[in-house]
Design an enzyme around this catalytic site. Sequence first.
Site, PDB file in Angstrom:
ATOM      1  CE  LYS A  15      -3.635   2.372   2.475  1.00  0.00           C
ATOM      2  NZ  LYS A  15      -4.590   2.366   3.608  1.00  0.00           N
ATOM      3  CE  LYS A  59      -5.856   1.978  -0.698  1.00  0.00           C
ATOM      4  NZ  LYS A  59      -6.401   2.137   0.566  1.00  0.00           N
TER       5      LYS A  59
HETATM    6  C1  PBG Z   1      -7.509   3.330   5.457  1.00  0.00           C
HETATM    7  C2  PBG Z   1      -7.679   3.355   3.983  1.00  0.00           C
HETATM    8  C3  PBG Z   1      -7.561   4.021   3.268  1.00  0.00           C
HETATM    9  C4  PBG Z   1      -8.049   3.452   1.796  1.00  0.00           C
HETATM   10  C5  PBG Z   1      -8.652   2.365   2.077  1.00  0.00           C
HETATM   11  N1  PBG Z   1      -8.323   1.975   3.526  1.00  0.00           N
HETATM   12  C6  PBG Z   1      -6.986   5.546   3.039  1.00  0.00           C
HETATM   13  C7  PBG Z   1      -5.585   5.961   3.384  1.00  0.00           C
HETATM   14  O1  PBG Z   1      -4.657   4.967   3.594  1.00  0.00           O
HETATM   15  O2  PBG Z   1      -5.233   6.866   3.526  1.00  0.00           O
HETATM   16  C8  PBG Z   1      -8.137   4.273   0.459  1.00  0.00           C
HETATM   17  C9  PBG Z   1      -9.062   3.669  -0.604  1.00  0.00           C
HETATM   18  C10 PBG Z   1      -9.311   4.748  -1.627  1.00  0.00           C
HETATM   19  O3  PBG Z   1      -8.649   5.733  -1.743  1.00  0.00           O
HETATM   20  O4  PBG Z   1     -10.296   4.231  -2.336  1.00  0.00           O
HETATM   21  N2  PBG Z   1      -6.241   3.428   5.774  1.00  0.00           N
END
Ligand code: PBG
Length: 330
Positions: free
Chosen positions: A201, A254
């Site tokens: 991520k 992601k």
């Molecule tokens: C929680 C989380 C996030 C997303 C999914 N789970 C936001 C982040 O890390 O700031 C992002 C999902 C999206 O942008 O569609 N941490």
Amino acid sequence: MQKIELKREMLGRPRRLRVGESVRRLVRETELSLDHLIYPLFVRYGRGIREPILSMPGQFRLSLDELPRELEEVAELEIPAVLLFGLPEHKDELGHGAYDDHGIVQEAVRTAKRNVPELVVITDVCLCAYTSHGHCGLMRDGYVQNDETLELLAQTAVSQATAGADIVAPSAMMDGQVRAIREALDEAGFTERAIMSYSAKYASAFYGPFREAAGSVPQFGDRSGYQMDPANVTEALCEVELDISEGADIVMVKPALAYLDVIRAVRERVDLPLAAYNVSGEYSMIKAAAQNGWLDEKRVVLEILTAIKRAGADCILTYFAKDAARWLDS
Ligand code: PBG
């Protein structure tokens, strides 16, 4: 001699297999199927609320009583799974709302399982929507404390599994989070509940619209102290390998669109199911362009989702899931 050479040249005619849709179908390499789509949803407190998310046209924050209707629609479209995000009533330093047995997501899971039991319910395991500072873990001395956060994430996952979540999806990017959650789930008797780990991520600006949707903007600093540097790909393999060794059942990359090379690299190394998250910013960009008449939304969405599959993803988390299901069906 001359003749043969000429003949050889004539062999190179890939257009022969592009002459009509039937032939193209026959040799198509990547098949996009709604079997692999996961639809993310936002739930909130209140009654009778279907609040539009302005930065994500077509997406809503739903109160629990509105949830069954939405989930029935998702199930009717034959989308197999949803991913639930919650907006708590109150936020605090320690993000209590995330691991409250009767928190917003826990109650949403119960509602889902009561009303549409066949739908796979996946829950996001993170603290950022529940902490007053908006960071994904316990904050002390301006630093997100890794090991102390693990306990809270494990508690969050167990409370979600207790409510009935089929799969928990840790997204906090704390080191060791998969192991902590696996151990806690097993100890609580949830040996059959799976973990879909947000393994690679990235600290991405493409989460912008989501943070507005979930109210999870960090109040200071950013997430680059725990999420990955967008410049790295070898490190993604390391993150994925660690998560697998800790007990992940599905690994995730992601965002998806700017990271197709990462999806491919992970695919080549890993035999576990691979998910890719077509995130909020990727959704909003297309929506904005389509609303201006600058892009053909249907074609662009199907092209992007196909590209994510082609790169090597098995499952795709996407806010376009319902649209794609309709388009794939027609
Ligand atoms: C929680 C989380 C996030 C997303 C999914 N789970 C936001 C982040 O890390 O700031 C992002 C999902 C999206 O942008 O569609 N941490």
